[in-house]
Design a protein around this motif. Structure first.
Motif, PDB file in Angstrom:
ATOM      1  N   GLU A 102       0.829  -1.204   0.000  1.00  0.00           N
ATOM      2  CA  GLU A 102       0.000   0.000   0.000  1.00  0.00           C
ATOM      3  C   GLU A 102       0.867   1.260   0.000  1.00  0.00           C
ATOM      4  O   GLU A 102       0.531   2.252  -0.665  1.00  0.00           O
ATOM      5  CB  GLU A 102      -0.936  -0.013   1.214  1.00  0.00           C
ATOM      6  CG  GLU A 102      -2.037  -1.068   1.126  1.00  0.00           C
ATOM      7  CD  GLU A 102      -2.613  -1.464   2.473  1.00  0.00           C
ATOM      8  OE1 GLU A 102      -3.354  -2.460   2.517  1.00  0.00           O
ATOM      9  OE2 GLU A 102      -2.302  -0.777   3.475  1.00  0.00           O
ATOM     10  N   HIS A 103       1.969   1.215   0.729  1.00  0.00           N
ATOM     11  CA  HIS A 103       2.900   2.347   0.718  1.00  0.00           C
ATOM     12  C   HIS A 103       3.445   2.591  -0.690  1.00  0.00           C
ATOM     13  O   HIS A 103       3.575   3.743  -1.130  1.00  0.00           O
ATOM     14  CB  HIS A 103       4.056   2.093   1.681  1.00  0.00           C
ATOM     15  CG  HIS A 103       3.727   2.372   3.107  1.00  0.00           C
ATOM     16  ND1 HIS A 103       4.390   1.766   4.158  1.00  0.00           N
ATOM     17  CD2 HIS A 103       2.812   3.206   3.677  1.00  0.00           C
ATOM     18  CE1 HIS A 103       3.909   2.224   5.301  1.00  0.00           C
ATOM     19  NE2 HIS A 103       2.944   3.090   5.039  1.00  0.00           N
ATOM     20  N   LEU A 104       3.760   1.511  -1.388  1.00  0.00           N
ATOM     21  CA  LEU A 104       4.258   1.650  -2.762  1.00  0.00           C
ATOM     22  C   LEU A 104       3.206   2.300  -3.657  1.00  0.00           C
ATOM     23  O   LEU A 104       3.539   3.151  -4.497  1.00  0.00           O
ATOM     24  CB  LEU A 104       4.655   0.280  -3.321  1.00  0.00           C
ATOM     25  CG  LEU A 104       5.922  -0.363  -2.733  1.00  0.00           C
ATOM     26  CD1 LEU A 104       6.103  -1.768  -3.294  1.00  0.00           C
ATOM     27  CD2 LEU A 104       7.158   0.484  -3.039  1.00  0.00           C
ATOM     28  N   GLU A 105       1.953   1.926  -3.467  1.00  0.00           N
ATOM     29  CA  GLU A 105       0.873   2.519  -4.269  1.00  0.00           C
ATOM     30  C   GLU A 105       0.753   4.020  -4.004  1.00  0.00           C
ATOM     31  O   GLU A 105       0.553   4.817  -4.936  1.00  0.00           O
ATOM     32  CB  GLU A 105      -0.458   1.830  -3.943  1.00  0.00           C
ATOM     33  CG  GLU A 105      -0.548   0.396  -4.441  1.00  0.00           C
ATOM     34  CD  GLU A 105      -1.850  -0.278  -4.021  1.00  0.00           C
ATOM     35  OE1 GLU A 105      -2.685   0.407  -3.377  1.00  0.00           O
ATOM     36  OE2 GLU A 105      -2.027  -1.469  -4.325  1.00  0.00           O
ATOM     37  N   ILE A 106       0.880   4.407  -2.753  1.00  0.00           N
ATOM     38  CA  ILE A 106       0.803   5.832  -2.404  1.00  0.00           C
ATOM     39  C   ILE A 106       1.949   6.600  -3.050  1.00  0.00           C
ATOM     40  O   ILE A 106       1.746   7.658  -3.661  1.00  0.00           O
ATOM     41  CB  ILE A 106       0.834   6.013  -0.867  1.00  0.00           C
ATOM     42  CG1 ILE A 106      -0.401   5.387  -0.222  1.00  0.00           C
ATOM     43  CG2 ILE A 106       0.914   7.508  -0.515  1.00  0.00           C
ATOM     44  CD1 ILE A 106      -0.299   5.253   1.288  1.00  0.00           C
ATOM     45  N   ILE A 107       3.158   6.068  -2.924  1.00  0.00           N
ATOM     46  CA  ILE A 107       4.332   6.736  -3.496  1.00  0.00           C
ATOM     47  C   ILE A 107       4.213   6.844  -5.012  1.00  0.00           C
ATOM     48  O   ILE A 107       4.493   7.902  -5.598  1.00  0.00           O
ATOM     49  CB  ILE A 107       5.620   5.987  -3.101  1.00  0.00           C
ATOM     50  CG1 ILE A 107       5.846   6.081  -1.585  1.00  0.00           C
ATOM     51  CG2 ILE A 107       6.829   6.560  -3.854  1.00  0.00           C
ATOM     52  CD1 ILE A 107       6.969   5.206  -1.071  1.00  0.00           C
ATOM     53  N   ASP A 108       3.801   5.763  -5.649  1.00  0.00           N
ATOM     54  CA  ASP A 108       3.671   5.777  -7.115  1.00  0.00           C
ATOM     55  C   ASP A 108       2.657   6.834  -7.565  1.00  0.00           C
ATOM     56  O   ASP A 108       2.866   7.517  -8.575  1.00  0.00           O
ATOM     57  CB  ASP A 108       3.253   4.396  -7.632  1.00  0.00           C
ATOM     58  CG  ASP A 108       4.405   3.395  -7.608  1.00  0.00           C
ATOM     59  OD1 ASP A 108       5.575   3.838  -7.550  1.00  0.00           O
ATOM     60  OD2 ASP A 108       4.132   2.177  -7.648  1.00  0.00           O
TER      61      ASP A 108
END
Length: 218
Positions: A179-185
């Motif tokens: 989920e963190h990766l999705e936010i950053i992307d």
């Protein structure tokens, strides 16, 4: 005199940081009384910087006063954590949206992504390392949003969340990382709506995991 005056704020800040870490890392359990004499001796400082540090921690909500007036590590109830997560949802979704609207250097975001990918592909970090990283990422998003007040509010609520869970829900590690990766992307793509939605999913999922964890323990 001037040297003493300039050194005192640094001593207070250092004492504050040490006490804050002890609380957030679970070294001082909820309800622990912070007796001035004992903790001044333990930390190797006088009572003045210790007292000032405790006052700051009370302001942050990490410490409260008992009915007798003794400062103690705050206890966060189930109802309080639910309320905290509700307010965090409102504030951090807005922070993610605003961060995606800001043209910011990609290097820091890419560092966060690399760390997450390393966590997922190699040995899982210990509880403290992961909790520190999670806090740093959420605060970087809040800072990037550009509102000092928004950042301060999120910081205070995030600290209280850490008192409660301390990263002790293992099932949330991999989903939370993705989920963190999705936010950053979404932020890197400068897509405010996607960033807001990704943050909403992240906090909603964290809330459900915490409530499920509480239910299992009850």
């Amino acid at each position: 005199m001037s040297l003493q005056q300039s050194a005192e704020p640094n001593l207070t800040e250092n004492t504050l940081e040490r006490l804050r870490k002890m609380i957030l890392r679970g070294e001082l359990a909820a309800g622990t009384h912070l007796q001035e004499r004992a903790f001044a001796e333990q930390l190797g400082v006088s009572r003045t910087p210790l007292r000032e540090a405790i006052t700051r921690l009370i302001t942050e909500g990490l410490v409260t006063r008992s009915t007798r007036g003794t400062p103690m590590v705050s206890r966060i109830s189930v109802s309080e954590i639910v309320e905290i997560l509700h307010v965090r949802r409102l504030l951090e979704c807005e922070a993610a949206r605003q961060a995606a609207n800001v043209i910011s250097p990609p290097e820091e975001w890419l560092k966060f992504k690399a760390t997450i990918q390393n966590f997922l592909e190699n040995e899982r970090p210990d509880r403290v390392t992961h909790a520190d990283f999670d806090f740093d990422l959420h605060m970087h998003i809040a800072r990037t949003a550009g509102s000092k007040l928004l950042m301060e509010l999120i910081q205070g609520l995030k600290l209280k969340t850490r008192i409660y869970d301390k990263g002790e829900i293992p099932s949330r590690f991999e989903p939370g990382a993705r989920e963190h990766l999705e936010i950053i992307d979404a932020i890197l793509a400068r897509d405010p709506e996607a960033a807001e939605n990704a943050m909403r999913r992240h906090i909603d999922n964290a809330r459900e995991a915490i409530l499920a964890h509480i239910h299992r323990l009850s």
